[in-house]
Motif scaffolding. Sequence first.
Motif, PDB file in Angstrom:
ATOM      1  N   UNK A   1      -1.233  12.791  88.415  1.00 18.62           N
ATOM      2  CA  UNK A   1      -0.117  12.562  87.491  1.00 18.62           C
ATOM      3  C   UNK A   1       0.480  11.175  87.721  1.00 18.62           C
ATOM      4  N   UNK A   2       0.563  10.802  88.985  1.00 21.50           N
ATOM      5  CA  UNK A   2       1.130   9.481  89.292  1.00 21.50           C
ATOM      6  C   UNK A   2       0.238   8.368  88.755  1.00 21.50           C
ATOM      7  N   UNK A   3      -1.070   8.579  88.865  1.00 23.03           N
ATOM      8  CA  UNK A   3      -2.008   7.560  88.382  1.00 23.03           C
ATOM      9  C   UNK A   3      -1.846   7.348  86.880  1.00 23.03           C
ATOM     10  N   UNK A   4      -1.623   8.454  86.142  1.00 19.24           N
ATOM     11  CA  UNK A   4      -1.491   8.334  84.686  1.00 19.24           C
ATOM     12  C   UNK A   4      -0.230   7.575  84.296  1.00 19.24           C
ATOM     13  N   UNK A   5       0.709   7.520  85.206  1.00 23.86           N
ATOM     14  CA  UNK A   5       1.939   6.776  84.921  1.00 23.86           C
ATOM     15  C   UNK A   5       1.846   5.345  85.445  1.00 23.86           C
ATOM     16  N   UNK A   6       1.278   5.209  86.638  1.00 23.53           N
ATOM     17  CA  UNK A   6       1.367   3.914  87.325  1.00 23.53           C
ATOM     18  C   UNK A   6       0.176   2.992  87.114  1.00 23.53           C
ATOM     19  N   UNK A   7      -0.934   3.539  86.694  1.00 20.30           N
ATOM     20  CA  UNK A   7      -2.113   2.665  86.557  1.00 20.30           C
ATOM     21  C   UNK A   7      -1.854   1.596  85.504  1.00 20.30           C
ATOM     22  N   UNK A   8      -2.159   0.353  85.784  1.00 27.08           N
ATOM     23  CA  UNK A   8      -1.901  -0.728  84.821  1.00 27.08           C
ATOM     24  C   UNK A   8      -2.636  -0.515  83.495  1.00 27.08           C
ATOM     25  N   UNK A   9      -3.823   0.102  83.573  1.00 23.98           N
ATOM     26  CA  UNK A   9      -4.557   0.351  82.316  1.00 23.98           C
ATOM     27  C   UNK A   9      -3.745   1.249  81.389  1.00 23.98           C
ATOM     28  N   UNK A  10      -3.068   2.246  81.986  1.00 22.87           N
ATOM     29  CA  UNK A  10      -2.291   3.166  81.163  1.00 22.87           C
ATOM     30  C   UNK A  10      -1.116   2.437  80.523  1.00 22.87           C
ATOM     31  N   UNK A  11      -0.504   1.563  81.267  1.00 26.26           N
ATOM     32  CA  UNK A  11       0.618   0.795  80.710  1.00 26.26           C
ATOM     33  C   UNK A  11       0.131  -0.135  79.602  1.00 26.26           C
ATOM     34  N   UNK A  12      -1.036  -0.748  79.853  1.00 28.48           N
ATOM     35  CA  UNK A  12      -1.595  -1.644  78.828  1.00 28.48           C
ATOM     36  C   UNK A  12      -1.940  -0.855  77.567  1.00 28.48           C
ATOM     37  N   UNK A  13      -2.513   0.324  77.758  1.00 29.92           N
ATOM     38  CA  UNK A  13      -2.891   1.142  76.596  1.00 29.92           C
ATOM     39  C   UNK A  13      -1.661   1.583  75.813  1.00 29.92           C
ATOM     40  N   UNK A  14      -0.593   1.940  76.505  1.00 32.46           N
ATOM     41  CA  UNK A  14       0.619   2.360  75.808  1.00 32.46           C
ATOM     42  C   UNK A  14       1.190   1.214  74.990  1.00 32.46           C
ATOM     43  N   UNK A  15       1.233   0.045  75.619  1.00 33.10           N
ATOM     44  CA  UNK A  15       1.763  -1.123  74.906  1.00 33.10           C
ATOM     45  C   UNK A  15       0.859  -1.467  73.732  1.00 33.10           C
ATOM     46  N   UNK A  16      -0.439  -1.406  73.948  1.00 31.63           N
ATOM     47  CA  UNK A  16      -1.393  -1.722  72.886  1.00 31.63           C
ATOM     48  C   UNK A  16      -1.295  -0.736  71.731  1.00 31.63           C
ATOM     49  N   UNK A  17      -1.130   0.527  72.081  1.00 27.54           N
ATOM     50  CA  UNK A  17      -1.031   1.565  71.057  1.00 27.54           C
ATOM     51  C   UNK A  17       0.222   1.375  70.204  1.00 27.54           C
ATOM     52  N   UNK A  18       1.289   1.042  70.855  1.00 28.28           N
ATOM     53  CA  UNK A  18       2.543   0.785  70.123  1.00 28.28           C
ATOM     54  C   UNK A  18       2.361  -0.384  69.163  1.00 28.28           C
ATOM     55  N   UNK A  19       1.710  -1.423  69.654  1.00 30.44           N
ATOM     56  CA  UNK A  19       1.492  -2.600  68.800  1.00 30.44           C
ATOM     57  C   UNK A  19       0.599  -2.249  67.612  1.00 30.44           C
ATOM     58  N   UNK A  20      -0.453  -1.472  67.852  1.00 26.21           N
ATOM     59  CA  UNK A  20      -1.371  -1.076  66.773  1.00 26.21           C
ATOM     60  C   UNK A  20      -0.626  -0.228  65.724  1.00 26.21           C
TER      61      UNK A  20
END
Lengths: 244, 212
Positions: free
Chosen positions: A54-73
Motif C-alpha cells: 500500500x505504501x509503494x502505491x502511494x510513495x513510488x514516483x511512478x505512481x505520482x507521475x501517473x496521477x499527474x499525467x492522468x490529471x493532465x490528460x
Amino acid sequence: MLQRYIAEATGFENIALAGLRMLANVAPDDKLELADKRLQPVELPEGELKTLQARALVKRPEMRQLSAGLQARREWMLAKKSESNPNLYVGVAGIISYSPLRDDLTSVSAYDPFNTAGATPILGLQWEWASGRQPAQVAQARAEMESTLALRTFAQRGIPFQVAEQYHTVHAHHEMVQKLYEGSRSGRRWMISSYADFEAGIEQADKVISAFLGYIQAYSDYLKTVNDYNLHVAKLQVVTGDVE
Amino acid sequence: MINVTNAMKYMGALLVGVLLLGSPVAAVQAPEVLVKETTDKITRVLRTSQDKIKAEPGHLLEIVDTIVAPHFDFERMSSWVLGKYWRKASADEKKRFALEFRTLLVRTYAKALNDNFDKQIDMLAPRKRKDGKQVTVRTEIQQSAGFPIPISYKMHMKEGAWKIFDVSVDSISLVANYRSSFAKEIRKDGLEKLITRLADRNRPSKAADTAK
C-alpha cells in the motif's frame, strides 16, 4: 579460486565506494576511509507485506507521475471536447466625455461627442464548427487518457508484485543470514577447540587446518549472504518508494 | 596459500582475552573491576615492551606469568580438567600435571595476547550467582573484521581474592574442552603419557614453533 573471490570482492568494494562518494559529495579522486569496516546485516525492514504494498502505491514516483499525467490528460480531453461548443462573448461598452468650456447642445438631432455619457451591453456568439476534425481531436485526447489509465492499472498490479517479490527475497536472505551466522560461529568454536587440543599436543595439525578451513568457508558464505541481504533490503526500499 | 603458522596465529588471536588479568592488589576488588584494571595494565605493558619481546621471546612469558598467572586457580582447574582421574592420580602425577597444564595455558595465551593487545575490549555486565560465591565476568574482543569474540571468566573467591577457575572463549569452556579431550587421551594411553605429551609440547623449542 582465491583470486576470483578477491577480484569479486574488490569489485563490490569499488562499487560501494563509488556510491558512498556520490552520496557524501566526495570527488572521485579523493581518499575515502571507512570508520567501521565490518560488514554487518542491516535491520530487517518493518511492516507486513500488505502495508508495504500500500505504501509503494502511494510513495513510488511512478505512481505520482501517473496521477499527474492522468490529471493532465483528463484536462486536455475536456478542453478538446469544449471546442465543439460555441464561444459566447458578453460585455458592456461605454462612453463619457466632458468639455465644460463648450456649449452643451441639447438638440436631440445634433450629435455632441464633447459632453456626453452612455453605456450599452454587447452580446456576441462564435461557433467554430468543424464536423470531422473536432470529434477526432476529442477521440485522440480520450485515447491518450485511456492509455495513461491503462498504465496506471498495470502499475497498480505490477508494483505490488515487485514489492512482494522483493519482500520475500529479503526475508529469505534474512533467515539465511541467521543460519549462516550460527554455522559460522559453530565453525569458529570447532576451530578454537581443535586449536586448544593442538596446543596441548593431543591434536594433529591437519585436523586444526581442516577446522580452520571449515570456519573460513562458513564465514565467507556468511559475509557474502550478508552483502546480498543488505543489497536486497536496499532494493526493497526502492520498490516501496522509501528511497528514490 | 594458508600455512600452519598463519592458522595458528589466527586461532591464537581468538584466545586473547584469557590473559587479560592483572597484578594482585592488596584490597579485594570486585571481579569485573579486577578484570578491567588488569586488562588495561597488561595491554599497557605489552605495548611498551614490544621491542624487548621481539629481542627476547621469553620475556613475553615472564610478563604474562607475573601479571596473569596469580589470578588463576590452577589447582582447581587441574582437578576439574582431569575429573575422576585426578582422584586416582598420585601426588607426583598431580603435581607434574598441574605444572604442565599451567605452562600450557600461560604459553598458549601469552602468544595470543601479544598478537591482540591492541584490540578494543568491551566489558559486559557480569553474571553473579545468587549466593555471591561465583561470578562470570564477560568481555568481548572487537575484531576489525568478523564477529566479536566473547570471552568470559568464571571466578570464585579463594583465600581472600577472586580467582579464575574456567575461561570460555566463544562459549567454549576450556576446562570442559580439555576435560573431554584429556579423558579420551587418558583412556587410550594413560595419564602418564598425557603428562609426557604436555611436557613435550611445553618444551621451549616446541613452544617456539607454535608461537611463530
